[in-house]
Every structure is written in C-alpha cells, then in structure tokens.
Write a protein that holds these residues in place. Structure first.
Motif, short mmCIF file in Angstrom:
data_model
loop_
_atom_site.label_atom_id
_atom_site.label_comp_id
_atom_site.label_asym_id
_atom_site.label_seq_id
_atom_site.Cartn_x
_atom_site.Cartn_y
_atom_site.Cartn_z
N ASP A 560 -32.55 -47.00 -42.79
CA ASP A 560 -33.25 -48.10 -42.11
C ASP A 560 -32.77 -48.23 -40.67
OD1 ASP A 560 -35.06 -50.48 -42.35
OD2 ASP A 560 -33.18 -51.52 -41.81
N ARG A 561 -31.46 -48.13 -40.45
CA ARG A 561 -30.94 -48.21 -39.09
C ARG A 561 -31.45 -47.04 -38.24
NH1 ARG A 561 -25.95 -49.18 -41.69
NH2 ARG A 561 -25.13 -47.18 -40.95
N LEU A 562 -31.45 -45.85 -38.83
CA LEU A 562 -31.94 -44.69 -38.08
C LEU A 562 -33.41 -44.82 -37.73
CD1 LEU A 562 -30.17 -41.74 -39.96
CD2 LEU A 562 -29.59 -42.70 -37.73
N GLN A 563 -34.21 -45.30 -38.69
CA GLN A 563 -35.64 -45.42 -38.42
C GLN A 563 -35.90 -46.39 -37.28
OE1 GLN A 563 -38.02 -46.32 -41.82
NE2 GLN A 563 -39.92 -46.45 -40.68
N ARG A 564 -35.22 -47.51 -37.29
CA ARG A 564 -35.42 -48.49 -36.22
C ARG A 564 -34.94 -47.95 -34.86
NH1 ARG A 564 -36.66 -53.44 -38.41
NH2 ARG A 564 -36.29 -53.64 -40.66
N ARG A 565 -33.84 -47.18 -34.89
CA ARG A 565 -33.33 -46.64 -33.62
C ARG A 565 -34.21 -45.50 -33.12
NH1 ARG A 565 -32.49 -45.07 -29.49
NH2 ARG A 565 -30.53 -44.75 -28.34
N PHE A 566 -34.69 -44.64 -34.01
CA PHE A 566 -35.58 -43.55 -33.59
C PHE A 566 -36.87 -44.09 -33.00
CE2 PHE A 566 -33.69 -40.59 -37.07
CZ PHE A 566 -32.55 -40.43 -36.30
N ALA A 567 -37.35 -45.21 -33.51
CA ALA A 567 -38.60 -45.78 -32.99
C ALA A 567 -38.47 -46.22 -31.54
CB ALA A 567 -39.02 -46.96 -33.87
N GLN A 568 -37.23 -46.42 -31.07
CA GLN A 568 -37.01 -46.85 -29.69
C GLN A 568 -36.95 -45.69 -28.71
OE1 GLN A 568 -33.40 -49.19 -29.79
NE2 GLN A 568 -34.20 -50.62 -31.33
N ILE A 569 -36.94 -44.45 -29.21
CA ILE A 569 -36.88 -43.28 -28.32
C ILE A 569 -38.21 -43.15 -27.59
CG2 ILE A 569 -36.67 -40.77 -28.25
CD1 ILE A 569 -34.87 -40.94 -30.70
N PRO A 570 -38.20 -43.04 -26.27
CA PRO A 570 -39.47 -42.88 -25.53
C PRO A 570 -40.22 -41.63 -25.99
CG PRO A 570 -37.66 -43.39 -24.04
CD PRO A 570 -37.05 -43.12 -25.37
N GLY A 571 -41.50 -41.78 -26.26
CA GLY A 571 -42.32 -40.66 -26.71
C GLY A 571 -42.51 -40.58 -28.21
N VAL A 572 -41.71 -41.34 -28.98
CA VAL A 572 -41.84 -41.36 -30.43
C VAL A 572 -43.00 -42.28 -30.81
CG1 VAL A 572 -40.76 -42.04 -32.60
CG2 VAL A 572 -39.45 -40.76 -30.90
N ILE A 573 -43.92 -41.77 -31.62
CA ILE A 573 -45.09 -42.53 -32.05
C ILE A 573 -44.85 -43.18 -33.40
CG2 ILE A 573 -47.55 -42.37 -32.62
CD1 ILE A 573 -47.65 -39.90 -30.76
N ALA A 574 -44.27 -42.43 -34.33
CA ALA A 574 -43.98 -42.96 -35.67
C ALA A 574 -42.89 -42.12 -36.29
CB ALA A 574 -45.24 -42.96 -36.54
N THR A 575 -42.15 -42.73 -37.22
CA THR A 575 -41.06 -42.00 -37.87
C THR A 575 -40.87 -42.53 -39.27
OG1 THR A 575 -38.70 -41.48 -37.76
CG2 THR A 575 -39.38 -43.61 -36.89
N THR A 576 -40.40 -41.66 -40.18
CA THR A 576 -40.22 -42.06 -41.56
C THR A 576 -39.19 -41.20 -42.25
OG1 THR A 576 -41.34 -42.37 -43.69
CG2 THR A 576 -42.07 -40.53 -42.34
N PRO A 577 -38.41 -41.77 -43.17
CA PRO A 577 -37.58 -40.93 -44.05
C PRO A 577 -38.47 -40.18 -45.04
CG PRO A 577 -36.86 -43.24 -44.05
CD PRO A 577 -38.20 -43.20 -43.41
N THR A 578 -37.99 -39.04 -45.51
CA THR A 578 -38.68 -38.29 -46.56
C THR A 578 -37.64 -37.82 -47.57
OG1 THR A 578 -38.49 -36.16 -45.41
CG2 THR A 578 -40.46 -37.49 -44.94
N VAL A 579 -38.14 -37.40 -48.74
CA VAL A 579 -37.20 -36.94 -49.75
C VAL A 579 -36.86 -35.47 -49.57
CG1 VAL A 579 -38.93 -36.30 -51.49
CG2 VAL A 579 -36.67 -37.05 -52.22
N VAL A 580 -37.83 -34.66 -49.17
CA VAL A 580 -37.61 -33.25 -48.88
C VAL A 580 -38.53 -32.85 -47.74
CG1 VAL A 580 -36.88 -32.54 -51.20
CG2 VAL A 580 -39.30 -32.58 -50.64
N PRO A 581 -38.23 -31.76 -47.04
CA PRO A 581 -39.16 -31.30 -46.00
C PRO A 581 -40.47 -30.82 -46.62
CG PRO A 581 -36.98 -30.31 -45.74
CD PRO A 581 -37.01 -30.96 -47.09
N PRO A 582 -41.55 -30.81 -45.86
CA PRO A 582 -42.82 -30.28 -46.37
C PRO A 582 -42.72 -28.80 -46.75
CG PRO A 582 -43.18 -31.55 -44.37
CD PRO A 582 -41.69 -31.38 -44.51
N MET A 583 -43.65 -28.36 -47.58
CA MET A 583 -43.79 -26.96 -48.03
C MET A 583 -42.60 -26.50 -48.86
SD MET A 583 -46.72 -26.22 -46.93
CE MET A 583 -47.55 -27.72 -46.40
N MET A 584 -41.97 -27.43 -49.60
CA MET A 584 -40.84 -27.07 -50.45
C MET A 584 -41.28 -26.64 -51.84
SD MET A 584 -37.89 -27.08 -49.04
CE MET A 584 -36.80 -27.25 -50.44
N GLY A 585 -42.58 -26.70 -52.14
CA GLY A 585 -43.05 -26.32 -53.47
C GLY A 585 -43.06 -27.50 -54.42
#
Length: 772
Positions: A560-585
């Motif tokens: 939660d802290r990381l998501q709120r801080r990442f949202a403040q980075i200039p140029g970031v449109i949206a951000t979210t945690p995930t359980v695994v990277p895409p295309m993992m099967g």
C-alpha cells in the motif's frame, strides 16, 4: 586385342593407350622391313614371311614393349596427373576471371545454402537427436493431473507421497514445483542476478541419473526440514550449465561460494554445476531443494523412472487413480504423462522439424540453382569442347577439366558456408526464446558439416559433369553447326535445364507457401484481442526481504505504501500490485472455489482456476474493461466485506445464464485472508473481460481479489509515459523513501514480456521468410 589392365584402361580413358602405341610402333618397323625386302626383288608374301622370321615373335615383342612402356608410364603419369590438375586449376581460374558474375553468383548461392543448412542441421542434431544428460531418458516420465483440459493442477507432497508409495509402475520418483522455473533474485556480494529458479526434491538428480560436471548435486538429506530451518546450513544451489557460463563466466571457484537467494534472502551455497542440456523445468537457471516438501503452496509434478514392465500409459492411469485417493478435497478428472525427453523439448520439436525440412529444401534449391548455372555455362562452351576434341583432347581431359572447376566452386562455396554457419549459430541464441532447450550445447560440429558438404559437393560435381556426358553422346561436328539462329544448346540439353528450373520453382513455391502460412499465423497471434492494452505498461519485481515473522498484513502494508508513493512519480498513470508477472502460465496461483448452496460432493468437482490479486487501479493499469458491476477500488480494505471480480468465462462456467453479481463463493482453505470474514464467503461485485494475461494463445478464466484481502507477493505493474531506465531510477528513489529494505531487481516492458511467447513463432516466420 589382349585384355587391358586397370592401369591401361585408366590411361585409355584419359587419352593414353599404351598397347595401341606399341602395336603402332611394331607395325611401323615391320612395314619398313617388308619394303626393304621388296626392294631386293621379293614378292609381297615372301617379304612379309621373311620380315616375320627376321623380327621374331611379334606378340612377345609387343608384350615386352608394353610392359616396359607401362612401367615407365606409371612413373611419369603420376607426375603428369599432378601437372594436369595444376593446369586445369589455372584454366578454371582463368575461366572464372572471364565470367566473374557466374563465379560470384555460384559461390554466394552455395555459401548461403550450405551455411543455412549446416546451422539448422546443427540445431536439429543438438536439440532433437543428441541424448539428454540423463540415464535412459525414455524410461523417465513426468506426470500431472487436471480438472479441465485447459487447467492443470498439482497436489502437495504431504498429500501425494503417502499414496504414491504404493506405485507399481515406478521404480523411483522425485518431484518438482508445478509452476516451473520462476524468476528469483540471487545476491552474490554486491552483484545481483535475476535468475530462474526451479524447486525439485533432493533425489531429483538421482532419479533422472545425472551427475554434476563440477562439484556435487543434492542428496536425500537436503530435503530434511531441519536443515531448512537452520538458517546458515543445509541449503544448497545447483547451477545450470548455461547460467554458470553466461552469468558467472564459467568460473570454477563459484563452487562453495555463499549467496543470498529469494525474497527471504536465505543463505545458500553453490555446490555444483549441472551438465549442459538439462533444461527441466523449462528455462531453469538453478535448482534448490523442495525443503522437505512442506513449504506452503508448493504443489508438485511427479518425475518417475518406469519399472521394467511399465509403460507411460500404465504409469499415467495408475497416477490418476492414486491421486484421487489422496485426501485433498479435489477430484482429478484426468492425468497427463510424457517422457522426460518430450517434456524437456516441449513444443519446439515440430518447429525444428519444419525448419530442418525447409532448410533441406533450401539446400536442394541451391544445388539446382548452381547446377543450372553450370549447364548454362557449359552451353556457351559447347564449341570450345568440340574444338578441343577435334584438336586431339581426350574425353577424359574434358571431364577432368569440368570436375576441377566444379570442385573449386564447391570448395570455395563450402568455405563461405562454414563462415555463414558460424555467424548464424552466434546470432541464433540472441533470437530464440530463453527457454529453448539445450541452447547451451549448440555449436558447430563435424557431422552437419560433412552431410551438407557431401550433398552439395556431389550435386555440384554431378551437374558439372553433365555437359561432358552430353558431349560424349554427340558428334564433334554437332556443336560447330549450331549458330545464332538455331541456338547454342541442343534440344536434349534444353529439356534438362528447363526440368531443373521447373523443379527449382516448385520447391521455391513450397518454401514461400510455408513462409506465408507461418507469417499469417504470427500476424494473427500479434493482432489478436488479448483483453488488455500493453502499451506503456511495465512489470516490476521486488525482493520484499521476508522474515519468519512476516505476515500478510505487513506485506500488504508495504504494498500500500509503495502504491501510493509510485502514484506520485511524474509520468505514472496507474499502478497496482500483482501476484505474478503476466505470461506465467496457468500452473501458478490456482484455486478452487465453492459456490454458495453447493454440496461438498459437488464442490469437489469444481475446476481449479487462475487467481490474481488486484489493487484499486489494477484494471486501469492493464486497460481491462469491466463488463458488469464495478472494479476493485479503495472501498475494498482488509476490514471490509470480502469481495472478488470474476472474468466473463468464469461467470459463464459457474453461473450459466444467470447474473453473477451478488453471488457468493468461498476458498475452501483457512488463511489469514479468510479470517477477516466470519465464514470466508466472498461476494462477486464485478465481471471483467476475458484476458490472455497468463497464456498468450488463449484466454484464461480468472478471479481477482483485492490485495488487502489477500497478500502481496513482490510484483507490481505500472502504466507510465517513461522509459524503463527512468522508471527504475524513480522507483529506487521511492523505495529509499518508504521501504528501504525492499530491493528492485527487474523492470520489463509488456512488449518484452510478450516477446517471450512470441519469440518462437517470430523466429520460425523469420527463418522461413528468409529461406523463401
């Protein structure tokens, strides 16, 4: 005439008949003696009889002279043969200088044909033909179960092992984590590596019959949970040959080195290097023990060695029956089994077979092309051959000349081909997917070179000597009568050349058609609707630095802290945690849900499905449309009612023809997340469009949980108008602000992620198009 010796027949073919020369010499002397007697007044008959009596045994003289001349010729002809070859070589070079276009074209065609074929034959022989570094590879079987054909699932060792010990089809068995090779960090002092980890039981190497090429491998004691609990001892890593060479420079001193691995930063020690070509799980860079098989969430596939009388089919059927005896609350509807060879090679076998067949056609086309050039060149030299024969050149002289020219073309083209093959084999590893099996073994070897060289050399010499065959059947005057009105080639020679052209065009059409089909398949794969937008999306992998006391609540607080801080980075449109990277099967993070009102017996037949955790901006980050209801948002906290969003295909499967909103489901496991609710039931609040987030070729039924009602695994996705380098710099600065213990070890764009499943069809289409 007496029977000719092999040497005499050989000399006659190349224009020298010793016995004929001796007979001419004897006749000359006899005739001179007869004329001398006739001048003395004898009749012709008397002169011949007197000359014969004076001369003695003519046959004996001929034999004596023939033997003497042949002995002398054997000594001189060897020197003459070398001189003739040198002379023919000089004539060939002069001819090539007069027709540089022909020489360059023929050499380039041969070089490209031989180079491509040698490179592809090398890949074919290395990947498909050469034995794997295991004992009796066809007696090793890999098995797993499924509830629906598109969704495999596996069981936990503590549930499976007790019943599997009753097996009669396996003489021994090991296990591997069912999710395959997953990227995980390795910290070696100040250096960090993002390598792919494979978790296997400690007896894995013993079951498959593999020994380390450097150091040692695991032993059964390494599965002892006591060793795992001892933080500084008992934990071992075996490096793959590829990772040892590429990431550690093939340094033998790596054995015994202590490193930190994984999100828990456990201390591990490198104990050995596996042999080249041991690519199981696919793409693995290193292996660690399964730690007694008791690690939560570590469900496994079984790797077994067949008993003497067992088959793959009988082992599969027994495995299905034994799996359903396990007390898991799950019912397998089927099982799959494959030999270890097929499992390691995966789906590359048909691709390599098609490309090898294509390169075989390419080599044949190259031979036909050069053959046509040689025939066309011979047509323009028809008068030259006729004049040379009229001036006394033997048929063998012309054959030898043409053979020398053809061999010189084959040798120069072959040398160029070896250079092309070496270049291609250096380029191919950078073009193929990382998980292509046996990539570390691909190198130029003798067998493919000999095969391609023999085929090409034989074809070139054959087509080079065809003109001599035509010349032998025609009279000397025929080529001299051809003029500009009648043409320079005979009807028969024209028919041969046109037939070669027709065959060449037919083969080329086959090649182009195959290239077109692969290109069309690739285009469909690249342009299909995957249910999300990949532009400006990047995936990030972190090392949260777990400890024994780390809980889901603590991890979720960090996320939660990381998501709120990442949202403040200039140029970031949206951000979210995930359980695994895409295309993992589909094999990772699978769950089974119980429907409200369903009996326990019916619930056991529910399919296992892929799950994902989602932050409030998950669907915005990936651009996934919500078809009904709402997305997960800030209302969905740890203390809020448990909710989830389901995919469209999931809703149709669980509630066909009914509105899924408001329906309730439950995970039949007790976890920290389910403790937030009184009974663990979750309410469906939204239906999302089907996506290809797990597998590119097909959509996957999915369920999405709020991250605050699950737990963060260390992955994020960010949509931003930034380059990966700039984003990584900004993210590391954000980590220093809110979570200095968390380390970033991987940043990849979605285009890079999608390049993995697309790399194999892209490579196939590229090579086939190039061949075409």
């Amino acid at each position: 005439m007496a029977e000719l010796s092999r040497w005499q027949r050989y000399l006659r073919f190349f224009g020298r008949d010793i016995q004929a020369d001796v007979q001419d010499e004897v006749r000359f002397h006899m005739e001179m003696r007869i004329r001398d007697y006739e001048s003395q007044g004898m009749s012709r008959a008397e002169a011949e009889r007197a000359a014969r009596e004076r001369f003695g045994n003519v046959d004996g003289v001929e034999a004596q002279l023939t033997h003497h001349d042949a002995s002398l010729s054997r000594r001189t002809e060897r020197r003459q043969w070398l001189n003739d070859l040198v002379r023919d070589g000089r004539l060939a070079l002069r001819g090539f200088r007069r027709t540089p276009g022909f020489f360059v074209a023929a050499v380039l065609i041969l070089g490209l044909g031989i180079g491509a074929s040698v490179a592809m034959f090398t890949v074919f022989r290395t990947v498909l033909v050469r034995k794997l570094p295991v004992h009796e590879q066809d007696r090793i079987v890999v098995m797993w179960t499924y509830r629906t054909p598109e969704s495999d699932f596996a069981l936990w060792p503590e549930e499976l092992y007790p019943v599997l010990r009753a097996t009669r089809t396996l003489s021994s068995f090991a296990s591997a984590a069912h999710w395959g090779a997953v990227e995980s960090p390795i910290y070696d002092g100040d250096h960090s590596f993002a390598l792919r980890e494979g978790m296997v039981s400690a007896n894995f190497f013993d079951v498959i019959g593999t020994r380390a090429i450097l150091g040692d491998v695991f032993h059964t004691i390494d599965d002892d949970p006591t060793a795992f609990k001892t933080r500084e001892g008992g934990r071992k890593i075996v490096l793959s040959y590829h990772a040892w060479r590429s990431d550690f420079g093939g340094d033998s001193s790596v054995i015994g080195r202590v490193v930190k691995q994984g999100a828990y930063s456990w201390t591990y020690k490198f104990v050995g290097v596996a042999p080249a070509g041991l690519d199981y799980p696919s793409g693995v860079d290193y292996w660690i023990p399964l730690r007694g098989g008791t690690r939560a969430g570590t469900s496994v596939f079984i790797i077994g060695r067949l008993a003497p009388s067992a088959t793959v089919t009988s082992a599969r059927d027994e495995y299905l029956a034994l799996s359903n005896r396990a007390d898991t609350g799950l019912l397998a509807h089927g099982a799959r089994a494959a030999t270890f060879t097929d499992t390691v090679l995966g789906n590359v076998q048909p691709v390599i077979l098609v490309l090898t067949a294509a390169v075989g056609l390419l080599l044949l086309i190259a031979c036909l092309n050069v053959g046509n050039l040689l025939l066309l060149r011979a047509t323009s030299r028809a008068r030259e051959f006729a004049v040379r024969r009229a001036l006394g050149a033997a048929y063998g002289d012309i054959v030898r000349q043409l053979a020398v020219e053809a061999l010189m073309l084959a040798i120069v083209g072959g040398m160029l081909g070896l250079v092309v093959a070496e270049v291609l084999l250096r380029i191919v590893p950078s073009l193929v997917p990382h998980d292509l099996p046996r990539l570390d073994e691909i190198r130029l070897t003798r067998a493919p070179i000999l095969i391609a060289s023999a085929i090409t050399g034989g074809a070139v010499v054959l087509f080079g000597l065809l003109p001599a065959a035509f010349a032998a059947r025609s009279s000397l005057a025929s080529p001299l009568r051809l003029d500009s009105r009648s043409g320079l080639e005979t009807h028969r020679r024209r028919m041969v050349r046109q037939s070669l052209v027709a065959i060449q065009v037919a083969l080329a059409l086959i090649m182009v058609a195959g290239a077109g089909l692969l290109a069309r398949s690739l285009a469909r794969l690249e342009t299909q609707d995957v249910g999300f937008t990949s532009e400006h999306v990047m995936t990030l992998a972190f090392n949260p630095n777990y400890t024994r006391d780390t809980t889901a609540s603590l991890l979720n607080a960090v996320a939660d802290r990381l998501q709120r801080r990442f949202a403040q980075i200039p140029g970031v449109i949206a951000t979210t945690p995930t359980v695994v990277p895409p295309m993992m099967g589909t094999g990772i993070w699978q769950i089974r849900l119980d429907k409200e009102g369903q009996s326990a017996a019916d619930a056991k037949s529910n399919p296992t499905l892929s799950a994902e955790i989602a932050g409030p901006e998950f669907f915005k980050t990936f651009g996934i449309p919500i078809l009904r209801g709402r997305a997960i948002d800030d209302r969905d906290r740890a203390t809020s009612p448990l909710v989830l969003v389901v995919s469209e295909s999931f809703a149709k499967r669980y509630w066909p023809g009914d509105n899924p909103l408001g329906k309730k489901v439950r995970i039949p496991l007790i976890t920290e997340a389910t403790m937030h609710g009184a009974d663990g039931w979750r309410t469906v609040v939204g239906v999302a469009k089907d996506t290809h987030l797990r597998v590119l070729r097909e959509s996957t039924p999915m369920v999405y949980f709020p991250v605050s009602q699950g737990y963060w695994q260390g992955y994020f996705a960010i949509r931003a108008n930034l380059t990966p380098t700039v984003l990584a710099t900004q993210v590391r600065a954000a980590l220093d602000d809110v979570a200095p213990d968390v380390k970033l070890y991987s940043v990849r764009t979605m285009d890079d992620v999608l390049a993995g499943p697309l790399s194999q069809p892209r490579l196939g289409a590229l090579l086939m198009t190039s061949f075409g």
